[in-house]
Design a protein around this motif. Structure first.
Motif, PDB file in Angstrom:
ATOM      1  N   LYS A   1       0.825  -1.203   0.000  1.00  0.00           N
ATOM      2  CA  LYS A   1       0.000   0.000   0.000  1.00  0.00           C
ATOM      3  C   LYS A   1       0.864   1.261   0.000  1.00  0.00           C
ATOM      4  O   LYS A   1       0.620   2.206  -0.766  1.00  0.00           O
ATOM      5  CB  LYS A   1      -0.925  -0.013   1.224  1.00  0.00           C
ATOM      6  CG  LYS A   1      -1.840   1.197   1.323  1.00  0.00           C
ATOM      7  CD  LYS A   1      -2.722   1.085   2.572  1.00  0.00           C
ATOM      8  CE  LYS A   1      -3.606   2.314   2.719  1.00  0.00           C
ATOM      9  NZ  LYS A   1      -4.461   2.233   3.948  1.00  0.00           N
ATOM     10  N   GLU A   2       1.883   1.289   0.846  1.00  0.00           N
ATOM     11  CA  GLU A   2       2.739   2.467   0.949  1.00  0.00           C
ATOM     12  C   GLU A   2       3.583   2.662  -0.310  1.00  0.00           C
ATOM     13  O   GLU A   2       3.796   3.796  -0.763  1.00  0.00           O
ATOM     14  CB  GLU A   2       3.640   2.349   2.180  1.00  0.00           C
ATOM     15  CG  GLU A   2       2.879   2.417   3.491  1.00  0.00           C
ATOM     16  CD  GLU A   2       3.798   2.420   4.700  1.00  0.00           C
ATOM     17  OE1 GLU A   2       5.004   2.711   4.528  1.00  0.00           O
ATOM     18  OE2 GLU A   2       3.319   2.120   5.815  1.00  0.00           O
ATOM     19  N   ILE A   3       4.064   1.551  -0.875  1.00  0.00           N
ATOM     20  CA  ILE A   3       4.898   1.663  -2.087  1.00  0.00           C
ATOM     21  C   ILE A   3       4.058   2.153  -3.261  1.00  0.00           C
ATOM     22  O   ILE A   3       4.487   3.022  -4.027  1.00  0.00           O
ATOM     23  CB  ILE A   3       5.567   0.310  -2.403  1.00  0.00           C
ATOM     24  CG1 ILE A   3       6.565  -0.053  -1.293  1.00  0.00           C
ATOM     25  CG2 ILE A   3       6.295   0.363  -3.741  1.00  0.00           C
ATOM     26  CD1 ILE A   3       7.109  -1.468  -1.384  1.00  0.00           C
ATOM     27  N   ARG A   4       2.842   1.598  -3.408  1.00  0.00           N
ATOM     28  CA  ARG A   4       1.976   2.036  -4.508  1.00  0.00           C
ATOM     29  C   ARG A   4       1.612   3.514  -4.398  1.00  0.00           C
ATOM     30  O   ARG A   4       1.402   4.186  -5.407  1.00  0.00           O
ATOM     31  CB  ARG A   4       0.689   1.198  -4.517  1.00  0.00           C
ATOM     32  CG  ARG A   4       0.873  -0.224  -5.015  1.00  0.00           C
ATOM     33  CD  ARG A   4      -0.468  -0.880  -5.287  1.00  0.00           C
ATOM     34  NE  ARG A   4      -0.297  -2.279  -5.690  1.00  0.00           N
ATOM     35  CZ  ARG A   4      -0.469  -3.311  -4.879  1.00  0.00           C
ATOM     36  NH1 ARG A   4      -0.806  -3.102  -3.611  1.00  0.00           N
ATOM     37  NH2 ARG A   4      -0.289  -4.551  -5.318  1.00  0.00           N
ATOM     38  N   ALA A   5       1.502   3.995  -3.150  1.00  0.00           N
ATOM     39  CA  ALA A   5       1.105   5.390  -2.939  1.00  0.00           C
ATOM     40  C   ALA A   5       2.249   6.377  -3.168  1.00  0.00           C
ATOM     41  O   ALA A   5       2.029   7.590  -3.140  1.00  0.00           O
ATOM     42  CB  ALA A   5       0.558   5.552  -1.519  1.00  0.00           C
ATOM     43  N   THR A   6       3.451   5.877  -3.400  1.00  0.00           N
ATOM     44  CA  THR A   6       4.610   6.752  -3.589  1.00  0.00           C
ATOM     45  C   THR A   6       4.591   7.368  -4.987  1.00  0.00           C
ATOM     46  O   THR A   6       4.465   6.657  -5.989  1.00  0.00           O
ATOM     47  CB  THR A   6       5.922   5.960  -3.396  1.00  0.00           C
ATOM     48  OG1 THR A   6       5.938   5.396  -2.076  1.00  0.00           O
ATOM     49  CG2 THR A   6       7.134   6.868  -3.571  1.00  0.00           C
TER      50      THR A   6
END
Length: 369
Positions: A221-226
């Motif tokens: 989730k955090e990587i995709r939101a970068t």
């Protein structure tokens, strides 16, 4: 929770377990010998093995907290899993010993001497074991220690099975019939079940399980939101002990970005993941063309293939090389797919129908977490 703090909690819980089990074991063995009760004596022996399990847990916690060195650069965290394996063997040995004694008692029964005082003391010890088991298991869940959870479950089982011992004693007092050996036989089955479950869990940890799904989902989730990352896939999380992970993941970025531009946001993301989640993450890069009409058309074409195949979950890493006629793409399949070669041939033929001038470099893989 920090490693040192976690170690202190395990040590404290283990010391409490040692003292409680030694006291309960001594009481049960003395009463069991006086009453000539196999079930009570065997429970006392099992409590003594529980104390040994707590000693092993304590030693394991100390060793697993050692700092990394040249021979073990990721630390000694997996010693905790080895500790669980040893505890499983201890529980297994206790269960087999009780099974043997119970079968002998059924074949060659011996007279049983039980008093109301015996029943009361066993009942009190059962309450103590229940409270100890609940405490140990709750602490294990709180700090995510499979070893403490296993010790806690074993302790809780002891308290529940003490009820069986009490029932056998009451039956003897009221009816004069000894079901002591049969109670011991039932007791041994539950102990063996706990042993096999413990061995199974700790063996899986040592062999290598998938990384924690909750952690993987949060990282995805955090990587995709970068900003700058189009998509992410192929995450691997390598477990080097509780809350000690190294990992790798492939990210899709626009092929027009420079190395410096990609480095800036990937390095910032890498540091944040390390500080917030304790994961040393390494990034692989897929350069993709997501904006051109040809790229969009190709994505849609492959997506239709994916939707038409039950065992193909998704695709990524699609890239048409500007310097050659190569198309790079990865297909993600589930573990139920048996014939990977057939899928490969079918996909290559599918691509050749629409793109006859291009060669396809296909990678077929499964998800790792």
């Amino acid at each position: 929770m920090e490693t040192k703090q976690r170690e202190k909690v395990i040590v404290k819980t283990s010391v409490i377990g040692i003292l409680a089990n030694v006291l309960i074991a001594a009481i049960k063995i003395v009463i069991g010998l006086a009453a000539a009760s196999l079930a009570i004596v065997s429970e006392g022996i099992n409590n003594a093995s529980d104390a040994l399990s707590s000693v092993i847990t304590l030693i394991g916690a100390k060793l697993s907290g050692k700092h990394p060195d040249e021979n073990h650069p990721f630390g000694y965290g997996r010693i905790e899993y080895m500790t669980g394996l040893v505890i499983g063997v201890v529980i297994l040995a206790a269960g087999l010993s009780l099974l043997k004694e119970s079968i002998t008692g059924i074949i060659h029964p011996e007279p049983m001497s039980v008093t109301v005082l015996t029943i009361v003391i066993v009942a009190i010890s059962a309450v103590g074991k229940l409270l100890l088991g609940m405490y140990t298991k709750n602490v294990g869940k709180k700090i995510q220690s499979d070893v403490l959870i296993a010790v806690g479950e074993d302790s809780r089982n002891d308290s529940i099975l003490s009820v069986i011992t009490i029932i056998s004693a009451v039956v003897f007092l009221v009816f004069g019939v000894s079901i002591d050996a049969y109670a011991g036989l039932l007791f041994s089955v539950v102990i063996l079940k706990t042993a096999f479950e413990t061995l199974k869990n700790t063996s899986s940890d040592l062999i290598g399980r998938p990384g924690k799904k909750e952690l993987a989902r949060q990282l995805y989730k955090e990587i995709r939101a970068t900003e700058g990352i189009i998509s992410v896939a192929d995450m691997m999380l390598h477990d080097y002990g509780p809350d000690r992970y190294s990992g790798s993941v492939n990210v899709e970025i626009d092929h027009n970005l420079t190395v410096g531009e990609a480095y800036e946001f990937l390095h910032a993301l890498q540091l944040r993941i390390m500080h917030e989640h304790g994961v040393t993450m390494v990034f692989g890069i897929y350069a993709v063309d997501s904006d051109s009409p040809n790229g969009k058309d190709m994505r849609g074409y492959i997506a239709r293939f994916v939707r038409a195949h039950e065992h193909v979950k998704s695709f990524h890493a699609l890239y048409l090389s500007p310097n050659s006629n190569l198309i790079y793409v990865d297909l993600i399949v589930d573990y139920q797919l048996e014939d990977w070669d057939a899928l490969r041939e079918e996909f290559l033929a599918y691509m050749k129908d629409k793109y006859p001038a291009n060669d396809v470099e296909l990678t077929i893989e499964t998800e790792f977490v």
